[in-house]
Design a protein around this motif. Structure first.
Motif, mmCIF file in Angstrom:
data_model
loop_
_atom_site.group_PDB
_atom_site.id
_atom_site.type_symbol
_atom_site.label_atom_id
_atom_site.label_comp_id
_atom_site.label_asym_id
_atom_site.label_seq_id
_atom_site.Cartn_x
_atom_site.Cartn_y
_atom_site.Cartn_z
ATOM 1 N N SER A 70 0.814 -1.227 0.000
ATOM 2 C CA SER A 70 0.000 0.000 0.000
ATOM 3 C C SER A 70 0.838 1.263 0.000
ATOM 4 O O SER A 70 0.515 2.231 -0.693
ATOM 5 C CB SER A 70 -0.934 0.017 1.209
ATOM 6 N N SER A 71 1.930 1.293 0.783
ATOM 7 C CA SER A 71 2.736 2.516 0.837
ATOM 8 C C SER A 71 3.396 2.784 -0.510
ATOM 9 O O SER A 71 3.480 3.938 -0.946
ATOM 10 C CB SER A 71 3.778 2.440 1.952
ATOM 11 N N ASP A 72 3.843 1.712 -1.195
ATOM 12 C CA ASP A 72 4.421 1.893 -2.523
ATOM 13 C C ASP A 72 3.362 2.359 -3.523
ATOM 14 O O ASP A 72 3.643 3.172 -4.404
ATOM 15 C CB ASP A 72 5.070 0.602 -3.016
ATOM 16 N N LEU A 73 2.135 1.850 -3.375
ATOM 17 C CA LEU A 73 1.056 2.286 -4.255
ATOM 18 C C LEU A 73 0.749 3.766 -4.062
ATOM 19 O O LEU A 73 0.483 4.484 -5.034
ATOM 20 C CB LEU A 73 -0.208 1.451 -4.008
ATOM 21 N N CYS A 74 0.801 4.229 -2.798
ATOM 22 C CA CYS A 74 0.573 5.658 -2.528
ATOM 23 C C CYS A 74 1.667 6.512 -3.153
ATOM 24 O O CYS A 74 1.386 7.550 -3.761
ATOM 25 C CB CYS A 74 0.507 5.912 -1.022
ATOM 26 N N GLU A 75 2.919 6.072 -3.001
ATOM 27 C CA GLU A 75 4.036 6.813 -3.601
ATOM 28 C C GLU A 75 3.911 6.830 -5.121
ATOM 29 O O GLU A 75 4.163 7.852 -5.760
ATOM 30 C CB GLU A 75 5.365 6.182 -3.203
ATOM 31 N N LEU A 76 3.527 5.702 -5.684
ATOM 32 C CA LEU A 76 3.363 5.614 -7.132
ATOM 33 C C LEU A 76 2.256 6.546 -7.618
ATOM 34 O O LEU A 76 2.415 7.244 -8.628
ATOM 35 C CB LEU A 76 3.066 4.168 -7.529
ATOM 36 N N ALA A 77 1.153 6.594 -6.888
ATOM 37 C CA ALA A 77 0.051 7.486 -7.262
ATOM 38 C C ALA A 77 0.492 8.946 -7.186
ATOM 39 O O ALA A 77 0.173 9.749 -8.075
ATOM 40 C CB ALA A 77 -1.156 7.245 -6.354
ATOM 41 N N ALA A 78 1.246 9.293 -6.137
ATOM 42 C CA ALA A 78 1.734 10.667 -5.998
ATOM 43 C C ALA A 78 2.709 11.007 -7.130
ATOM 44 O O ALA A 78 2.669 12.116 -7.680
ATOM 45 C CB ALA A 78 2.405 10.855 -4.641
ATOM 46 N N ALA A 79 3.567 10.054 -7.488
ATOM 47 C CA ALA A 79 4.522 10.286 -8.574
ATOM 48 C C ALA A 79 3.795 10.472 -9.903
ATOM 49 O O ALA A 79 4.135 11.362 -10.686
ATOM 50 C CB ALA A 79 5.509 9.128 -8.662
ATOM 51 N N ARG A 80 2.779 9.652 -10.146
ATOM 52 C CA ARG A 80 2.011 9.787 -11.390
ATOM 53 C C ARG A 80 1.300 11.130 -11.452
ATOM 54 O O ARG A 80 1.231 11.765 -12.510
ATOM 55 C CB ARG A 80 1.001 8.654 -11.506
ATOM 56 N N LYS A 81 0.777 11.580 -10.318
ATOM 57 C CA LYS A 81 0.103 12.882 -10.274
ATOM 58 C C LYS A 81 1.101 13.993 -10.588
ATOM 59 O O LYS A 81 0.811 14.914 -11.358
ATOM 60 C CB LYS A 81 -0.518 13.094 -8.894
ATOM 61 N N ARG A 82 2.293 13.918 -9.987
ATOM 62 C CA ARG A 82 3.322 14.937 -10.219
ATOM 63 C C ARG A 82 3.774 14.932 -11.676
ATOM 64 O O ARG A 82 3.976 15.985 -12.286
ATOM 65 C CB ARG A 82 4.515 14.703 -9.283
ATOM 66 N N ILE A 83 3.920 13.742 -12.254
ATOM 67 C CA ILE A 83 4.304 13.633 -13.660
ATOM 68 C C ILE A 83 3.246 14.296 -14.543
ATOM 69 O O ILE A 83 3.572 15.034 -15.474
ATOM 70 C CB ILE A 83 4.529 12.164 -14.058
ATOM 71 N N ALA A 84 1.976 14.046 -14.238
ATOM 72 C CA ALA A 84 0.895 14.664 -15.017
ATOM 73 C C ALA A 84 0.943 16.183 -14.901
ATOM 74 O O ALA A 84 0.748 16.895 -15.892
ATOM 75 C CB ALA A 84 -0.460 14.123 -14.548
ATOM 76 N N GLU A 85 1.227 16.688 -13.682
ATOM 77 C CA GLU A 85 1.332 18.136 -13.495
ATOM 78 C C GLU A 85 2.491 18.703 -14.307
ATOM 79 O O GLU A 85 2.357 19.745 -14.963
ATOM 80 C CB GLU A 85 1.544 18.466 -12.014
ATOM 81 N N LEU A 86 3.644 18.031 -14.271
ATOM 82 C CA LEU A 86 4.817 18.503 -15.013
ATOM 83 C C LEU A 86 4.576 18.436 -16.519
ATOM 84 O O LEU A 86 5.005 19.332 -17.260
ATOM 85 C CB LEU A 86 6.051 17.687 -14.626
ATOM 86 N N GLU A 87 3.900 17.374 -16.984
ATOM 87 C CA GLU A 87 3.599 17.272 -18.408
ATOM 88 C C GLU A 87 2.669 18.398 -18.849
ATOM 89 O O GLU A 87 2.841 18.962 -19.928
ATOM 90 C CB GLU A 87 2.986 15.908 -18.727
ATOM 91 N N ALA A 88 1.695 18.736 -18.007
ATOM 92 C CA ALA A 88 0.782 19.836 -18.338
ATOM 93 C C ALA A 88 1.539 21.162 -18.380
ATOM 94 O O ALA A 88 1.324 21.995 -19.278
ATOM 95 C CB ALA A 88 -0.355 19.899 -17.326
ATOM 96 N N GLU A 89 2.426 21.363 -17.417
ATOM 97 C CA GLU A 89 3.231 22.588 -17.388
ATOM 98 C C GLU A 89 4.128 22.671 -18.617
ATOM 99 O O GLU A 89 4.259 23.727 -19.238
ATOM 100 C CB GLU A 89 4.072 22.608 -16.104
ATOM 101 N N LEU A 90 4.740 21.551 -18.975
ATOM 102 C CA LEU A 90 5.605 21.517 -20.152
ATOM 103 C C LEU A 90 4.809 21.817 -21.424
ATOM 104 O O LEU A 90 5.266 22.569 -22.283
ATOM 105 C CB LEU A 90 6.290 20.157 -20.264
ATOM 106 N N ALA A 91 3.616 21.247 -21.527
ATOM 107 C CA ALA A 91 2.783 21.502 -22.703
ATOM 108 C C ALA A 91 2.433 22.987 -22.807
ATOM 109 O O ALA A 91 2.458 23.557 -23.899
ATOM 110 C CB ALA A 91 1.515 20.656 -22.638
ATOM 111 N N THR A 92 2.153 23.616 -21.672
ATOM 112 C CA THR A 92 1.852 25.049 -21.661
ATOM 113 C C THR A 92 3.065 25.849 -22.124
ATOM 114 O O THR A 92 2.956 26.746 -22.953
ATOM 115 C CB THR A 92 1.436 25.498 -20.247
#
Length: 150
Positions: A70-92
């Motif tokens: 579960s703790s690894d799944l939480c970290e993975l979810a947080a990392a995926r969220k951050r990646i999505a944020e960075l990808e959106a920022e990069l696209a902008t």
């Protein structure tokens, strides 16, 4: 159109509910004490499949089954969220760069002009002292070394 008990009509989408970890732990304790999964599920108004998922995750978290805890799944979810944020920022930012590039290349009057005169090799002819490279032992190098300037 009729639906079975606990099933939402097709026109209504049901979002999965989130349950606190304490509740999940108590549900798993009921099942571990000998109660049937279907009985506990019906008693609490949750799907028996949900209880099976929780039990599998508990066994994974305690090392009894292979898989991601579960703790690894939480970290993975947080990392995926951050990646999505960075990808959106990069696209902008890429959109901004593309707009600026189009504006720059579309207007010839915006082209930079040389700020200083250029020599035959297209290097800027700048005023002030210049570095002169001399071969060691050349007559020019010997003159500078005797004069104390080199």
């Amino acid at each position: 159109m009729s639906t079975t008990q606990g099933e939402a009509p097709p026109s209504e989408a049901v979002m999965p509910r989130s349950f606190p970890p304490e509740f999940r732990r108590k549900v798993l304790d009921f099942v571990a004490s000998g109660r049937k999964v279907a009985e506990v599920a019906q008693l609490l108004g949750i799907s028996d499949q949900t209880i099976y998922v929780w039990r599998r995750q508990h066994l994974t978290d305690t090392g009894q089954l292979p898989g991601t805890n579960s703790s690894d799944l939480c970290e993975l979810a947080a990392a995926r969220k951050r990646i999505a944020e960075l990808e959106a920022e990069l696209a902008t930012q890429l959109g901004t760069v593309r707009s600026l590039h189009q504006a720059w290349s579309g207007s010839k009057s915006c082209a930079p002009k040389p700020s200083s005169p250029r020599g035959p090799d297209n290097r800027a002819l700048l005023p002030g002292p210049r570095l002169v490279v001399m071969q060691p032992g050349s007559s020019e190098a010997l003159r500078h070394s005797r004069a104390g300037t080199g």
